[in-house]
Design a protein around this motif. Structure first.
Motif, short mmCIF file in Angstrom:
data_model
loop_
_atom_site.label_atom_id
_atom_site.label_comp_id
_atom_site.label_asym_id
_atom_site.label_seq_id
_atom_site.Cartn_x
_atom_site.Cartn_y
_atom_site.Cartn_z
N ALA A 145 -33.12 37.55 67.46
CA ALA A 145 -32.72 36.19 67.07
C ALA A 145 -31.72 35.58 68.05
O ALA A 145 -31.31 34.44 67.88
CB ALA A 145 -32.13 36.20 65.67
N LYS A 146 -31.32 36.38 69.04
CA LYS A 146 -30.35 35.95 70.06
C LYS A 146 -29.02 35.54 69.42
O LYS A 146 -28.41 34.55 69.80
CB LYS A 146 -30.93 34.83 70.92
N THR A 147 -28.62 36.32 68.41
CA THR A 147 -27.31 36.13 67.79
C THR A 147 -26.48 37.39 68.00
O THR A 147 -27.02 38.47 68.28
CB THR A 147 -27.43 35.84 66.28
N ALA A 148 -25.18 37.25 67.86
CA ALA A 148 -24.28 38.37 68.10
C ALA A 148 -24.48 39.46 67.05
O ALA A 148 -24.67 39.19 65.88
CB ALA A 148 -22.83 37.90 68.09
N MET A 149 -24.42 40.70 67.51
CA MET A 149 -24.49 41.86 66.63
C MET A 149 -23.24 41.88 65.77
O MET A 149 -22.17 41.49 66.22
CB MET A 149 -24.56 43.12 67.51
N SER A 150 -23.36 42.33 64.53
CA SER A 150 -22.19 42.40 63.66
C SER A 150 -21.21 43.46 64.19
O SER A 150 -21.62 44.43 64.83
CB SER A 150 -22.59 42.74 62.23
N VAL A 151 -19.95 43.25 63.90
CA VAL A 151 -18.92 44.19 64.32
C VAL A 151 -19.18 45.56 63.69
O VAL A 151 -19.04 46.59 64.35
CB VAL A 151 -17.51 43.66 63.93
N VAL A 152 -19.58 45.57 62.44
CA VAL A 152 -19.83 46.83 61.73
C VAL A 152 -20.94 47.61 62.43
O VAL A 152 -20.81 48.82 62.66
CB VAL A 152 -20.20 46.55 60.25
N ASP A 153 -22.04 46.94 62.78
CA ASP A 153 -23.15 47.63 63.45
C ASP A 153 -22.76 48.09 64.85
O ASP A 153 -23.10 49.20 65.26
CB ASP A 153 -24.38 46.74 63.49
N ARG A 176 -29.79 54.23 61.18
CA ARG A 176 -31.09 53.52 61.19
C ARG A 176 -30.91 52.07 60.76
O ARG A 176 -31.45 51.16 61.39
CB ARG A 176 -32.06 54.24 60.25
N HIS A 177 -30.14 51.83 59.72
CA HIS A 177 -29.92 50.45 59.25
C HIS A 177 -29.16 49.64 60.28
O HIS A 177 -29.45 48.46 60.48
CB HIS A 177 -29.23 50.45 57.90
N ALA A 178 -28.19 50.26 60.94
CA ALA A 178 -27.43 49.56 61.98
C ALA A 178 -28.34 49.17 63.14
O ALA A 178 -28.27 48.05 63.65
CB ALA A 178 -26.27 50.42 62.47
N VAL A 179 -29.23 50.07 63.53
CA VAL A 179 -30.16 49.78 64.63
C VAL A 179 -31.13 48.67 64.21
O VAL A 179 -31.39 47.74 64.99
CB VAL A 179 -30.94 51.05 65.06
N ARG A 180 -31.63 48.73 62.97
CA ARG A 180 -32.56 47.69 62.49
C ARG A 180 -31.89 46.32 62.50
O ARG A 180 -32.46 45.35 62.99
CB ARG A 180 -33.06 48.02 61.09
N ARG A 181 -30.67 46.26 61.98
CA ARG A 181 -29.97 44.96 61.94
C ARG A 181 -29.64 44.48 63.36
O ARG A 181 -29.75 43.29 63.66
CB ARG A 181 -28.70 45.08 61.11
N ALA A 182 -29.24 45.41 64.22
CA ALA A 182 -28.93 45.04 65.61
C ALA A 182 -30.17 44.52 66.32
O ALA A 182 -30.10 43.55 67.09
CB ALA A 182 -28.34 46.24 66.35
N ALA A 183 -31.32 45.14 66.07
CA ALA A 183 -32.58 44.67 66.68
C ALA A 183 -32.91 43.27 66.19
O ALA A 183 -33.30 42.41 66.99
CB ALA A 183 -33.71 45.64 66.37
#
Length: 181
Positions: free
Chosen positions: A84-92, A72-79
């Motif tokens: 924001a039109k920035t790259a998703m983190s490698v961890v997520d 859930r946290h990975a999806v929230r951060r990815a969203a």
């Protein structure tokens, strides 16, 4: 009216964003918008996952709570990064890919013509469905249409037939402002 770990059936419909992965994000504690943590125990987790995916009851244990919260946290951060039109983190990105790599529930057609799921559905299989939905959303054309409602804070895909709509929440915000003036 049946409750789902503190969520009534009517309230559960309110959380329908049109995407399972975004619906998962809406289960988190959000005190600013008056929402409490929904996935606190195995029974509520099992029921919520079954409702949101349409699979019916899911076999869940206390050990399943942390992996669900992590996805859930990975999806929230990815969203947030996608909006924001920035790259998703490698961890997520790796978390989504790892969850999606697990085999999803196997559908089958019963003798009576009804669709069913083979065997007992377990949480990792459902997380695979949610992660696959997130990957399709963030990696596809709908990524540009993810929004956060200013009135209630829910994520949705514009236009979202069953989820939050800006009109509904905008009306609540206007009424609230008029009352406070």
């Amino acid at each position: 009216m049946a409750r789902l770990d503190g969520l009534s059936a009517g309230e559960a419909r309110r959380f329908r964003s049109g995407r399972m992965a975004l619906d998962l994000v809406h289960t988190a504690d959000d005190r600013e918008h008056g929402r409490a943590e929904l996935l606190t125990g195995p029974d509520g987790l099992a029921r919520w996952l079954g409702v949101v995916t349409g699979l019916g009851p899911v076999a869940a244990t206390a050990a399943d709570i942390d992996p669900v919260h992590a996805l859930r946290h990975a999806v929230r951060r990815a969203a947030a990064r996608t909006m924001a039109k920035t790259a998703m983190s490698v961890v997520d990105r790796l978390a989504l890919n790892a969850a999606a790599a697990i085999a999803p529930p196997v559908p089958e057609l019963r003798a009576d013509g009804a669709a069913a799921v083979r065997g007992v559905v377990r949480v990792p299989e459902v997380l695979s469905l949610l992660a696959r939905d997130a990957i399709e959303l963030f990696g596809g054309p709908l990524a540009a249409h993810i929004r956060t409602c200013g009135g209630c804070g829910l994520l949705y895909v514009e236009p979202s037939p069953g989820g939050c709509t800006a009109r509904r929440c905008a009306a609540r915000v206007r009424v609230s402002r008029l009352r406070s003036a």
